[in-house]
Design an enzyme around this catalytic site. Structure first.
Site, short mmCIF file in Angstrom:
data_model
loop_
_atom_site.label_atom_id
_atom_site.label_comp_id
_atom_site.label_asym_id
_atom_site.label_seq_id
_atom_site.Cartn_x
_atom_site.Cartn_y
_atom_site.Cartn_z
N GLU A 163 35.65 27.41 48.62
CA GLU A 163 35.27 28.53 47.87
C GLU A 163 36.18 29.84 48.26
O GLU A 163 36.60 30.69 47.29
CB GLU A 163 34.08 28.94 47.57
CG GLU A 163 33.77 29.57 46.09
CD GLU A 163 32.33 29.23 45.52
OE1 GLU A 163 32.34 28.40 44.46
OE2 GLU A 163 31.40 29.88 46.17
N GLU A 168 39.81 29.55 47.64
CA GLU A 168 39.90 29.56 45.90
C GLU A 168 40.14 31.16 45.61
O GLU A 168 40.77 31.72 45.05
CB GLU A 168 38.98 29.00 45.21
CG GLU A 168 39.33 28.79 43.92
CD GLU A 168 38.13 27.89 43.04
OE1 GLU A 168 37.13 27.59 43.63
OE2 GLU A 168 38.50 27.66 41.89
N CYS A 183 27.70 26.37 42.59
CA CYS A 183 26.73 25.51 43.01
C CYS A 183 25.72 24.98 42.38
O CYS A 183 25.04 23.80 42.73
CB CYS A 183 26.19 26.21 44.31
SG CYS A 183 27.42 26.68 45.46
N SER A 243 34.71 28.60 39.68
CA SER A 243 35.36 27.82 40.76
C SER A 243 35.25 26.26 40.54
O SER A 243 34.51 25.70 39.83
CB SER A 243 34.47 28.21 41.98
OG SER A 243 34.70 27.39 42.97
N LYS A 278 20.33 18.65 39.49
CA LYS A 278 20.98 17.87 40.18
C LYS A 278 20.72 16.53 39.84
O LYS A 278 21.62 15.63 40.08
CB LYS A 278 20.58 18.35 41.53
CG LYS A 278 21.10 19.65 41.95
CD LYS A 278 21.58 19.58 43.47
CE LYS A 278 22.00 21.07 43.52
NZ LYS A 278 23.65 21.30 43.43
N GLU A 290 23.29 16.18 37.33
CA GLU A 290 24.84 16.43 37.93
C GLU A 290 25.17 14.89 38.63
O GLU A 290 26.40 14.75 38.36
CB GLU A 290 24.76 17.75 38.95
CG GLU A 290 26.03 17.83 39.52
CD GLU A 290 25.77 18.76 40.75
OE1 GLU A 290 24.87 18.72 41.83
OE2 GLU A 290 26.75 19.66 40.94
N GLU A 306 32.54 12.42 36.14
CA GLU A 306 33.44 13.05 37.10
C GLU A 306 33.10 13.07 38.60
O GLU A 306 33.75 13.36 39.48
CB GLU A 306 34.03 14.41 36.76
CG GLU A 306 33.09 15.51 36.84
CD GLU A 306 32.27 15.62 35.34
OE1 GLU A 306 32.15 14.61 34.57
OE2 GLU A 306 31.86 16.79 35.12
N CYS A 324 17.32 28.74 44.69
CA CYS A 324 16.92 27.32 44.80
C CYS A 324 15.61 27.33 45.47
O CYS A 324 14.86 26.46 45.20
CB CYS A 324 17.89 26.36 45.63
SG CYS A 324 19.37 26.22 45.02
#
Ligand code: SF4
Ligand code: SF4
Ligand code: SF4
Length: 580
Positions: free
Chosen positions: A287, A290, A307, A327, A366, A369, A374, A511
């Site tokens: 990151e 980036e 994230c 990102s 998650k 996710e 993908e 989190c």
């Protein structure tokens, strides 16, 4: 001006004969707590606005004709308040009996058995039989998505989930619907959550006092994999789980349980126990590159972190026009899954199809996710199953392991080493702080003396800082809670955003306050958990992600030897316009 006066004004009253002096806007519920008297309530949550729907918090204010609801009634000057009399106890008991008459009586089969606020109060008020006629419904379960299950038969209509979804997150996936007997909590047009703006953050589950909302239980699938001798079953544990798991075993919030958690996972039968902190370090490297690339090439700025899958769901559904700012880095969980079934599979000589990857996460989003199409860059689903902190605790309890007595164990190679920068990923501001350490040293070419970016720490909804990068000012912001994210997203849309880099976490506090964390979380628990993460960082030998030698080794031994496009596919992703 008037508001300020009220805030500064003090009032004096008595509670059960004890004199109290409190600010004028203090509710009877808060004042009584300060005076040492707990008043029961089902609809009130300390971090949410009071709704006074359950009417269990009834109290007497002398001179007033009716009992008052303590959660939304401020203490008045000279009030004589009684919180505990025979009449009050009977009134509260009646309210509880009315709620119970409309509630299934299947406590033994309920996921919240022994951890249910309604069950506790029913027991406290000795409700052994109910004079009211039962009017239980038979509504179907809503489980059309990979993350959240809604059982509206158990809903006591307290409104906490609506408050958090509408007011705190401003997602508004659920709302109150209909009136009187038909009053219920529903999505728009009673559609499934999958077809609603829901981002699967699980914050509604976290505040629900009963078993009406829960995560999809995936423990049986993990037991099945552990019992399959054909499979090599590995597990990764997220940064925030190690400071909350202990609460499930009666420990104080913020107890650091890393070693015992690893030992427990080994006793459950996992072949290898790995640390998601390793790929948190990797995320920081990717990151930071980036960000520096976008700054150099005048790319889309501000760069928005990626994230938090709850946040990614939100921007895909609510602000898809802003997706180019996000990102492309996968979350640490998904970077881990991709590396486990490629780099580690190759190193350990295990075919990826024989590997089963489990994640222990503070998060319900998650679960969704890992099922995204993908997230199969290894050629297989990179992460097979996600368990929440609560589900892991359940599995440990089933083994009969004495958690407190476990010896400390260590993570396995090759994903053992991680830095303090990765440890703080579980805190709002942690990803930003970790990235700033690396970005600063990369640009300035010198050692950062003070590694602590305290301006971006804490539970504040929007935090900001300006960092001097070798003469250039980098403006950053840190946001937690989607309601706060909305404020900045509107600014980006209007072209009024001055920041270069923004960290966004869906859940309030990040989190540590995730939707899969132990029940009963309030700001106080989150503060303790944050402190623990910063302690882990302070006590780390390595505190900068770019100093992690094991990450360097992955680049040298693996990532530099494969095609750049393959590296990109393993560590980066793309997003989809899912405009709601
Ligand atoms: S999971 Fe999050 S977005 Fe979905 S209904 Fe619950 S609080 Fe709202
Ligand atoms: S689902 Fe839970 S939090 Fe929402 S209104 Fe029903 S009982 Fe309350
Ligand atoms: S803040 Fe953390 S727990 Fe909440 S949705 Fe994002 S990753 Fe999950």
């Amino acid at each position: 001006m008037r508001k300020a006066n009220i805030k500064n004004k003090l009032v004096t009253a008595t509670i059960n004969g004890y004199k109290i002096t409190v600010p004028a806007d203090t509710t009877i519920l808060e004042a009584a707590k300060q005076a040492g008297f707990n008043i029961p309530t089902l609809c009130h949550h300390p971090d949410l606005k009071p709704r006074a729907t359950c009417r269990v918090c009834l109290v007497e204010v002398k001179g007033q004709r009716r009992f008052q609801t303590a959660c939304n009634t401020p203490v008045g000057e000279g009030n004589e308040i009684i919180t505990n009399s025979q009449a009050i106890r009977e009134a509260r008991k009646t309210m509880l009996e009315l709620i119970l008459a409309d509630h299934p009586q299947d406590c033994l089969q309920c996921s919240r058995n022994q951890n249910c606020e309604l069950q506790s109060l029913a027991n406290e008020y000795q409700i052994r039989e109910n004079p009211f006629v039962r009017s239980a419904q038979n509504l179907p379960l809503e489980d059309s998505n990979p993350a959240i299950v809604r059982d509206m038969n158990k809903c006591i209509k307290c409104g906490r989930c609506v408050e958090v979804c509408q007011e705190v997150l401003q997602v508004a996936a659920i709302n109150t619907a209909h009136r009187s007997g038909d009053f219920c909590i529903s999505t728009a047009f009673a559609e499934s959550l999958a077809d609603s703006p829901c981002v699967y953050c699980g914050q509604c589950i976290a505040v629900c006092p009963v078993g009406a909302l829960k995560e999809k239980d995936d423990t049986a699938k993990v037991w099945q994999a552990l019992n399959n001798p054909e499979l090599h079953v590995v597990v990764q544990t997220a940064p925030a789980v190690r400071v909350t798991l202990g609460e499930e075993f009666g420990q104080k919030p913020g107890n650091i349980t890393t070693g015992k958690m690893i030992a427990a996972l080994k006793r459950l039968g996992f072949d290898k126990v790995f640390d998601t902190n390793f790929t948190a370090d990797l995320t920081v490297i990717e990151e930071s590159r980036e960000l520096l690339g976008r700054l150099k090439d005048k790319g889309d700025l501000p760069l928005l972190t990626s994230c938090s899958p709850g946040w990614i769901n939100y921007i895909e559904k609510m602000y898809p026009e802003l997706l180019p700012y996000v990102s492309t880095c996968k979350s640490p969980q998904q970077m881990f899954g991709a590396l486990a079934k490629t780099y580690y599979a190759e190193k350990a000589e295990i075919p990826p199809e024989k590997m089963f990857v489990v994640s222990i996460m503070p998060c319900t989003a998650k679960k969704y996710e890992c099922t995204r199409p993908e997230m199969r860059s290894s050629g297989y689903q990179d992460v097979d199953i996600v368990l929440t902190t609560r589900e892991l605790a359940q599995m440990i309890k089933q083994t009969g392991v004495d958690f407190a007595a476990l010896p400390e164990a260590e993570y396995d190679e090759p994903f053992r080493v991680s830095t303090g920068a990765a440890a703080i990923f579980g805190a709002s501001g942690g990803v930003m702080e970790a990235a700033l350490r690396t970005v600063y040293e990369t640009v300035a070419g010198k050692t950062l003396e003070d590694l602590d970016f305290k301006m971006v720490r804490g539970l504040g909804g929007i935090k900001e800082a300006t960092v001097d990068l070798a003469g250039k000012k980098l403006k950053v912001a840190v946001v937690n809670g989607l309601g706060n994210a909305k404020v900045l997203l509107e600014k980006i849309k209007a072209g009024e955003c001055q920041y270069h880099f923004i960290e966004i976490m869906a859940c309030p506090g990040g989190c540590v306050g995730g939707g899969g964390q132990p029940f009963g979380t309030t700001k106080a628990e989150k503060e303790r958990r944050l402190e623990a993460l910063y302690t882990l960082d302070e006590n780390s030998t390595l505190r900068r992600s770019h100093e992690n030698p094991a990450v360097t080794q992955v680049y040298e031994d693996f990532l530099k030897k494969i095609l750049v496009s393959n590296v990109h596919e393993l560590l980066h992703t793309y997003y989809t316009d899912r405009k709601y």
